[in-house]
Motif scaffolding. Structure first.
Motif, mmCIF file in Angstrom:
data_model
loop_
_atom_site.group_PDB
_atom_site.id
_atom_site.type_symbol
_atom_site.label_atom_id
_atom_site.label_comp_id
_atom_site.label_asym_id
_atom_site.label_seq_id
_atom_site.Cartn_x
_atom_site.Cartn_y
_atom_site.Cartn_z
ATOM 1 N N VAL A 17 0.830 -1.202 0.000
ATOM 2 C CA VAL A 17 0.000 0.000 0.000
ATOM 3 C C VAL A 17 0.868 1.257 0.000
ATOM 4 C CG1 VAL A 17 -1.772 1.275 1.267
ATOM 5 C CG2 VAL A 17 -1.879 -1.211 1.148
ATOM 6 N N MET A 18 1.969 1.213 0.720
ATOM 7 C CA MET A 18 2.876 2.369 0.763
ATOM 8 C C MET A 18 3.494 2.658 -0.607
ATOM 9 S SD MET A 18 4.861 2.239 4.414
ATOM 10 C CE MET A 18 5.445 0.560 4.263
ATOM 11 N N HIS A 19 3.765 1.610 -1.370
ATOM 12 C CA HIS A 19 4.453 1.788 -2.647
ATOM 13 C C HIS A 19 3.515 1.866 -3.848
ATOM 14 C CE1 HIS A 19 8.337 1.412 -0.791
ATOM 15 N NE2 HIS A 19 7.908 0.335 -0.150
ATOM 16 N N ALA A 20 2.323 1.296 -3.750
ATOM 17 C CA ALA A 20 1.388 1.298 -4.879
ATOM 18 C C ALA A 20 -0.052 1.308 -4.361
ATOM 19 C CB ALA A 20 1.633 0.087 -5.777
ATOM 20 N N GLY A 21 -0.403 2.388 -3.709
ATOM 21 C CA GLY A 21 -1.724 2.524 -3.102
ATOM 22 C C GLY A 21 -2.885 2.532 -4.072
ATOM 23 N N VAL A 33 -3.805 -7.849 2.558
ATOM 24 C CA VAL A 33 -3.841 -7.156 1.268
ATOM 25 C C VAL A 33 -5.152 -7.373 0.520
ATOM 26 C CG1 VAL A 33 -2.726 -9.056 0.015
ATOM 27 C CG2 VAL A 33 -2.534 -6.729 -0.861
ATOM 28 N N ILE A 34 -5.587 -6.313 -0.164
ATOM 29 C CA ILE A 34 -6.715 -6.351 -1.089
ATOM 30 C C ILE A 34 -6.188 -5.842 -2.420
ATOM 31 C CG2 ILE A 34 -8.978 -5.401 -1.681
ATOM 32 C CD1 ILE A 34 -9.378 -4.879 1.340
ATOM 33 N N LEU A 35 -6.408 -6.590 -3.471
ATOM 34 C CA LEU A 35 -5.983 -6.177 -4.802
ATOM 35 C C LEU A 35 -7.078 -5.313 -5.413
ATOM 36 C CD1 LEU A 35 -3.879 -6.406 -7.069
ATOM 37 C CD2 LEU A 35 -5.072 -8.467 -7.833
ATOM 38 N N LEU A 36 -6.762 -4.066 -5.709
ATOM 39 C CA LEU A 36 -7.731 -3.133 -6.276
ATOM 40 C C LEU A 36 -7.749 -3.162 -7.793
ATOM 41 C CD1 LEU A 36 -6.986 -0.022 -4.028
ATOM 42 C CD2 LEU A 36 -8.816 -1.720 -3.739
ATOM 43 N N ASP A 37 -6.603 -3.499 -8.400
ATOM 44 C CA ASP A 37 -6.498 -3.477 -9.863
ATOM 45 C C ASP A 37 -5.549 -4.580 -10.317
ATOM 46 O OD1 ASP A 37 -6.314 -2.925 -12.556
ATOM 47 O OD2 ASP A 37 -5.843 -0.802 -12.294
ATOM 48 N N ALA A 38 -6.108 -5.653 -10.866
ATOM 49 C CA ALA A 38 -5.300 -6.795 -11.307
ATOM 50 C C ALA A 38 -4.527 -6.498 -12.587
ATOM 51 C CB ALA A 38 -6.187 -8.020 -11.510
ATOM 52 N N ASN A 39 -4.951 -5.486 -13.319
ATOM 53 C CA ASN A 39 -4.283 -5.089 -14.564
ATOM 54 C C ASN A 39 -3.999 -3.592 -14.525
ATOM 55 O OD1 ASN A 39 -6.460 -7.412 -15.493
ATOM 56 N ND2 ASN A 39 -4.414 -7.668 -16.331
ATOM 57 N N GLU A 43 1.814 3.097 -16.392
ATOM 58 C CA GLU A 43 2.489 4.125 -15.601
ATOM 59 C C GLU A 43 2.641 3.721 -14.126
ATOM 60 O OE1 GLU A 43 -1.817 5.606 -16.125
ATOM 61 O OE2 GLU A 43 -0.267 4.862 -17.458
ATOM 62 N N LEU A 44 1.927 2.689 -13.686
ATOM 63 C CA LEU A 44 2.063 2.201 -12.319
ATOM 64 C C LEU A 44 2.953 0.961 -12.225
ATOM 65 C CD1 LEU A 44 -1.608 2.554 -11.011
ATOM 66 C CD2 LEU A 44 0.317 4.102 -10.662
ATOM 67 N N ALA A 45 3.448 0.468 -13.341
ATOM 68 C CA ALA A 45 4.198 -0.785 -13.381
ATOM 69 C C ALA A 45 5.417 -0.764 -12.458
ATOM 70 C CB ALA A 45 4.610 -1.116 -14.811
ATOM 71 N N ALA A 46 6.179 0.295 -12.477
ATOM 72 C CA ALA A 46 7.381 0.367 -11.633
ATOM 73 C C ALA A 46 7.005 0.330 -10.147
ATOM 74 C CB ALA A 46 8.181 1.625 -11.950
ATOM 75 N N ASP A 47 5.939 1.028 -9.775
ATOM 76 C CA ASP A 47 5.491 1.033 -8.383
ATOM 77 C C ASP A 47 5.026 -0.359 -7.955
ATOM 78 O OD1 ASP A 47 6.018 3.751 -8.197
ATOM 79 O OD2 ASP A 47 3.934 4.334 -8.560
#
Length: 64
Positions: A17-21, A33-39, A43-47
């Motif tokens: 969550v800290m790195h890819a909220g 953990v809860i996955l909010l976006d499986a795909n 632009e968020l790939a590195a995070d």
């Protein structure tokens, strides 16, 4: 990129969550953990990769 999480492995450290909220959240009752976006968008790939690398339980898997 496809992201999956193993909630049974998660130890609720919160690094994801800290790195890819925008992609991960935590359950209120136990912090798992809860996955909010499986795909997530590119632009968020590195995070997301950083979040997976920082997970102490290795509960995040990424398929490129």
């Amino acid at each position: 990129m496809k992201v999956t999480v193993d909630q049974d492995k998660c130890i609720a450290a919160g690094h994801c969550v800290m790195h890819a909220g925008a992609v991960f959240d935590q359950r209120d009752d136990d912090g798992v953990v809860i996955l909010l976006d499986a795909n997530p968008p590119s632009e968020l790939a590195a995070d997301v990769r950083h979040a997976a690398a920082m997970c102490p339980a290795l509960a995040i898997q990424i398929e490129e």
